[in-house]
Write a protein that holds these residues in place. Structure first.
Motif, mmCIF file in Angstrom:
data_model
loop_
_atom_site.group_PDB
_atom_site.id
_atom_site.type_symbol
_atom_site.label_atom_id
_atom_site.label_comp_id
_atom_site.label_asym_id
_atom_site.label_seq_id
_atom_site.Cartn_x
_atom_site.Cartn_y
_atom_site.Cartn_z
ATOM 1 N N PHE A 29 4.504 114.798 64.504
ATOM 2 C CA PHE A 29 5.811 115.268 64.048
ATOM 3 C C PHE A 29 6.854 114.159 64.247
ATOM 4 N N PHE A 30 6.829 113.550 65.434
ATOM 5 C CA PHE A 30 7.811 112.505 65.707
ATOM 6 C C PHE A 30 7.603 111.293 64.801
ATOM 7 N N ARG A 31 6.312 111.019 64.503
ATOM 8 C CA ARG A 31 6.029 109.877 63.642
ATOM 9 C C ARG A 31 6.718 110.073 62.284
ATOM 10 N N SER A 32 6.633 111.287 61.761
ATOM 11 C CA SER A 32 7.294 111.555 60.474
ATOM 12 C C SER A 32 8.802 111.448 60.612
ATOM 13 N N ILE A 33 9.320 112.021 61.713
ATOM 14 C CA ILE A 33 10.764 112.002 61.915
ATOM 15 C C ILE A 33 11.266 110.566 62.018
ATOM 16 N N TYR A 34 10.569 109.762 62.828
ATOM 17 C CA TYR A 34 10.998 108.378 63.020
ATOM 18 C C TYR A 34 10.989 107.599 61.710
ATOM 19 N N MET A 86 11.457 108.797 58.751
ATOM 20 C CA MET A 86 12.320 109.397 57.736
ATOM 21 C C MET A 86 13.418 108.474 57.194
ATOM 22 N N PRO A 87 14.192 107.784 58.049
ATOM 23 C CA PRO A 87 15.298 106.990 57.506
ATOM 24 C C PRO A 87 14.856 105.997 56.444
ATOM 25 N N PHE A 88 13.653 105.434 56.645
ATOM 26 C CA PHE A 88 13.199 104.420 55.709
ATOM 27 C C PHE A 88 12.828 105.027 54.355
ATOM 28 N N LEU A 89 12.549 106.323 54.358
ATOM 29 C CA LEU A 89 12.149 106.970 53.112
ATOM 30 C C LEU A 89 13.352 107.399 52.280
ATOM 31 N N MET A 90 14.512 107.500 52.923
ATOM 32 C CA MET A 90 15.688 107.977 52.194
ATOM 33 C C MET A 90 16.222 106.901 51.262
ATOM 34 N N SER A 91 16.819 107.356 50.165
ATOM 35 C CA SER A 91 17.412 106.402 49.232
ATOM 36 C C SER A 91 18.635 105.747 49.880
ATOM 37 N N TRP A 116 30.473 96.381 62.053
ATOM 38 C CA TRP A 116 29.551 96.945 63.042
ATOM 39 C C TRP A 116 29.039 98.306 62.606
ATOM 40 N N ALA A 117 29.947 99.077 61.981
ATOM 41 C CA ALA A 117 29.536 100.395 61.501
ATOM 42 C C ALA A 117 28.438 100.256 60.449
ATOM 43 N N VAL A 118 28.603 99.268 59.571
ATOM 44 C CA VAL A 118 27.594 99.086 58.524
ATOM 45 C C VAL A 118 26.295 98.547 59.118
ATOM 46 N N ILE A 119 26.410 97.587 60.058
ATOM 47 C CA ILE A 119 25.204 97.009 60.662
ATOM 48 C C ILE A 119 24.407 98.089 61.400
ATOM 49 N N ALA A 120 25.122 98.980 62.083
ATOM 50 C CA ALA A 120 24.431 100.071 62.783
ATOM 51 C C ALA A 120 23.623 100.903 61.791
ATOM 52 N N THR A 121 24.226 101.168 60.622
ATOM 53 C CA THR A 121 23.523 101.947 59.611
ATOM 54 C C THR A 121 22.295 101.203 59.098
ATOM 55 N N ILE A 122 22.458 99.893 58.864
ATOM 56 C CA ILE A 122 21.332 99.099 58.361
ATOM 57 C C ILE A 122 20.186 99.131 59.375
ATOM 58 N N CYS A 123 20.515 98.981 60.667
ATOM 59 C CA CYS A 123 19.476 99.006 61.703
ATOM 60 C C CYS A 123 18.786 100.367 61.728
ATOM 61 N N TRP A 124 19.584 101.416 61.596
ATOM 62 C CA TRP A 124 19.030 102.771 61.587
ATOM 63 C C TRP A 124 18.025 102.908 60.451
ATOM 64 N N GLN A 125 18.371 102.311 59.301
ATOM 65 C CA GLN A 125 17.504 102.466 58.141
ATOM 66 C C GLN A 125 16.210 101.654 58.277
ATOM 67 N N PHE A 126 16.296 100.447 58.851
ATOM 68 C CA PHE A 126 15.145 99.548 58.774
ATOM 69 C C PHE A 126 14.251 99.510 60.010
ATOM 70 N N ALA A 127 14.742 99.985 61.155
ATOM 71 C CA ALA A 127 13.893 99.973 62.349
ATOM 72 C C ALA A 127 12.553 100.685 62.101
ATOM 73 N N PRO A 128 12.519 101.828 61.407
ATOM 74 C CA PRO A 128 11.247 102.518 61.164
ATOM 75 C C PRO A 128 10.243 101.669 60.397
ATOM 76 N N PHE A 129 10.742 100.787 59.535
ATOM 77 C CA PHE A 129 9.848 99.927 58.775
ATOM 78 C C PHE A 129 9.047 99.035 59.722
ATOM 79 N N TYR A 130 9.752 98.450 60.712
ATOM 80 C CA TYR A 130 9.060 97.586 61.671
ATOM 81 C C TYR A 130 8.181 98.419 62.593
ATOM 82 N N MET A 131 8.621 99.660 62.851
ATOM 83 C CA MET A 131 7.798 100.558 63.653
ATOM 84 C C MET A 131 6.416 100.717 63.023
#
Lengths: 317, 431
Positions: free
Chosen positions: A126-131, A133-138, A182-197
């Motif tokens: 379940f957590f794997r899917s949740i983690y 998720m951000p990368f799957l969103m448009s 910083w606000a934008v960078i935080a969003t970018i990190c949120w989106q791409f961290a799962p990819f490296y995961m």
């Protein structure tokens, strides 16, 4: 492999094949077969990469609006202007900031999440899917979602700050020149961290279980197992991820375009958004092309540095 | 074995061939297909940026056109306002523009006219059918390149309930407006809703203050390079006044990050968190679409006079929208011209004015809508209409004006530096 095949097929020769064989030397024939296999990919690469880069450089030598037929050859004037352009350097600075924060936030975060997924807890699937998720969103959806979250009056970020007693920190995150990037960078990190995961997880799965068993027999504790086993064996993946992350950050465009459009007052401008603005909003196709080509040069130099240093490292090992 | 070899060779051959076929430039293929279909069915494409009721008026006009021309289909494509500009220039540059396209006239349309991308329709359009102020932004050197449908003005919209609750009257002077700002602020209400991410909403403040202080000749002299410049003292004063407002807290936090297109300023009005918004009359269309019940709370007044200024409180900032033009590269120019005539007809203009809250650019239209009647009175009594800077000026100067104005709102540039930058750009570009 190819050569073997060819030789294998020549075990029983028909007369026509013999005739063909006589005309073409084996080397040339090999070459033809190889070329045949490479040709499709090479053609696509040539047209969409090599040719495009060439044309970008060609356009960058002109003063051209992009919508009319009046080309004015101005040599390297666009590049000289670029060197003096404060906005370009600001954009370059922002790109560097993005590179640094991607390397030191997204990669470690991805690694931590990947390791967490191996912990023997219930519901890990379940957590794997949740983690992931951000990368799957448009990207556009993420951009608009976070724009609303950062909203000064209605946004959830400010509401949370207020709820935990940090009301004094409340502000319009994307509208303030100091916080927007910083606000934008935080969003970018949120989106791409799962990819490296996912990359790291795949690499960790690939590490043979026996190595860990051997290490445990030798009495290595969890920390030692991670530092002496997992990390070194992950190194190739880390290097690949770093290259992906650096190049990706250098040519990054989407979320910035959706969330701030490079503003306010160029404070979140990246090279790619600046190129877009110059090319399509201000009708400077020539100047825009010179920005594109400069981006290409910067990315090329950095890639060459990483690859050669990686080869040296391998050689040293 | 020969067979196997031949098969292999054949496979490779087919692969390469199909690839080459796929790499053929798209243009010739589309041309043949459009030629083939031109005998029976033709398709015209129109790009516009209207939403809600305005979009419906355009669709209705397209429908009327289709009924008059059997076999012709009109593809009505709506584009989002801000990305539209870049999208059209990409389409124009790529040689594949829509047959009929939207613009606001002015400097932006002129880019395409200069590039030879817009059809001269002087002989197809009766200029006398249109208001002079409406058709002139699409006329360059006595040649008409577009047909206007509507006009908008930019008043100060306000929430009548909030004004009543705190005993506030519509202001006559700028000092009175400042007093209102202070009063609202003291009652924890944001005086002005503003979403300035896309930069043009903030430009309204600059245009109004500069006009009220420097008078109506200020902009024209600066634009035509015949006297005052964009670094005139009136511009410095206007920018200073904006920064005073910012420091007073007249705008929401992070105003430069809010987006008008996604409704971030209107939300503040709807939720009674903000009392006023300077915005074009198209906001009526937005409100009817998003929160119709807010309409009865809505009132408007014109930006008040600044004490000691040269401008009159009757002068308005406004502009023409939409203007429809025919692309020079359209495959069916004659039909496209007829479609533009249908779009620029009294019927379309009347429908759009009454449902979308704009003024008709076509003469002799009957107004039914209460707001439109009022707005029309304002426009008729106006001595001068200041067209939007960003539509009127050449694109590069417009960008500089918008960028610096956003910087003024963000307090990241001084008024003096801001106006100097615009003037420098104007010197460089306008000759």
């Amino acid at each position: 492999m190819l050569k073997n095949n060819v030789e294998y097929s020549s075990v029983s020769r028909t007369p026509t094949e013999l005739a063909l064989k006589r005309k073409l030397s084996p080397k040339l024939k090999d070459l033809l077969v190889i070329a045949g296999f490479i040709a499709p990919a090479l053609l696509i690469y040539g047209i969409f990469v090599v040719y495009s880069i060439g044309m970008t450089f060609y356009y960058s030598l002109f003063n051209w609006s992009g919508i009319n037929n009046s080309f004015e050859f101005i040599g390297i004037q666009n590049y000289l202007n670029l060197l003096k352009d404060g906005v370009f350097w600001e954009a370059f600075g922002n790109n560097s900031l993005l590179v640094a924060s991607s390397l030191f936030t997204q990669l470690p975060l991805g690694l931590i999440m990947a390791l967490l997924l191996f912990s023997p807890l219930k519901g890990m699937r379940f957590f794997r899917s949740i983690y992931f998720m951000p990368f799957l969103m448009s990207t556009v959806a993420i951009g608009i979602l976070f724009t609303f979250m950062y909203d000064g009056n209605f946004g959830i970020v400010n509401q949370i700050l207020k709820a935990v007693g940090l009301g004094s920190l409340q502000q319009g995150w994307l509208g303030n020149e100091n916080t927007a990037i910083w606000a934008v960078i935080a969003t970018i990190c949120w989106q791409f961290a799962p990819f490296y995961m996912i990359l790291f997880r795949a690499a960790i799965v690939g590490i043979p279980e026996e190595l860990y068993e051997a290490a445990m027999i030798d009495g290595a504790n969890a920390k030692q197992r991670f530092l002496k086993l997992t990390l070194p064996l992950l190194m190739p993946t880390i290097v690949t991820s770093s290259i992906l992350s650096i190049i990706g950050s250098l040519k990054y465009f989407d979320l910035i375009y959706v969330m701030t459009g490079g503003g306010p007052n160029n404070s979140t401008e990246l090279m790619a958004t600046y190129m877009y603005e110059e090319t399509f909003t201000n009708f400077n196709m020539g100047y825009g092309s010179s920005i594109s080509f400069a981006m290409f040069l910067i990315a090329l130099v950095i890639t060459v540095i990483i690859v050669t240093s990686e080869q040296k490292r391998k050689g040293a090992n | 074995m020969t067979k196997i070899l031949n098969k292999r060779m054949l496979c490779i051959f087919i692969l390469i061939l199909s690839l080459l076929a796929g790499c053929q430039p798209g243009a010739p293929t589309t041309k043949t297909s459009s030629n083939a279909s031109s005998s029976n069915a033709k398709t015209l494409t129109i790009w516009h940026v209207e939403t809600g009721a305005g979009e419906q008026s355009i669709k209705n006009a397209a429908k009327r056109f289709e009924d008059k021309h059997p076999g012709v289909t009109v593809k009505v494509v709506r584009q989002e306002n801000d990305p539209y500009k870049t999208k059209l220039s990409v389409a124009m540059g790529g040689g594949n523009p829509p047959d009929v396209f939207h613009s606001w006239g002015g400097g932006w349309l002129k880019n395409f006219v200069d590039a030879g991308q817009v059809l001269d329709i002087t002989n197809e359009v009766d200029k006398d059918n249109y208001l002079e102020a409406a058709i002139s932004p699409a006329t360059y050197e006595q040649k008409v390149y577009g047909v206007p449908i509507g006009m908008d003005i930019v008043p100060v919209w306000y929430n009548k309930e909030i004004f009543k609750k705190y005993g506030i009257e519509e202001p006559k002077t700028y000092d009175e407006l400042l007093a209102i700002v202070k009063k609202l602020k003291a009652n924890n209400i944001i005086p002005f809703a503003l979403a300035n991410k896309s930069k043009w909403p903030g430009s309204f403040y600059m245009m109004y203050l500069a006009e009220r202080i420097g008078g109506k000749d200020l902009f024209n002299e600066a634009y035509e390079r015949t006297g005052k410049g964009f670094d005139d003292d009136a511009y410095v004063q206007a920018a200073t006044k904006i920064q005073e407002l910012v420091k007073m807290g007249a705008f929401p936090d992070g105003v430069n990050g809010l987006n008008y297109d996604t409704g971030q300023s209107r939300q503040l009005l709807y939720s009674n968190k903000a009392a006023m918004e300077i915005q074009g009359s198209w906001i009526i269309g937005n409100i009817r679409n998003e929160m119709p019940e807010f309409e009865k709370k809505l009132g408007f007044f014109l930006f008040p006079a600044v004490e000691g200024g040269k401008g009159s409180a009757k002068d308005v900032v406004g502009g023409v929208s939409p203007v429809f033009s025919v692309a020079e590269k359209s495959a069916n120019k004659e039909l496209a011209v007829e479609l533009v005539q249908e779009l620029g007809s009294k019927e379309t203009a009347e429908e759009m004015a009454n449902t979308n809250g704009g003024i008709s650019a076509v003469k002799g239209v009957q107004y039914e809508d209460e707001y439109v009647k009022k707005i029309n009175t304002v426009l008729e009594s106006a001595e001068y209409m200041q067209t939007y800077y960003d539509q009127t000026l050449p694109t590069e100067v417009a960008s500089e004006h918008l960028d610096t104005t956003q910087g003024i709102f963000g307090l990241s540039i001084t008024p003096e530096d801001a106006v100097k930058k615009v003037e420098e750009k104007a010197k460089e570009v306008i000759k």
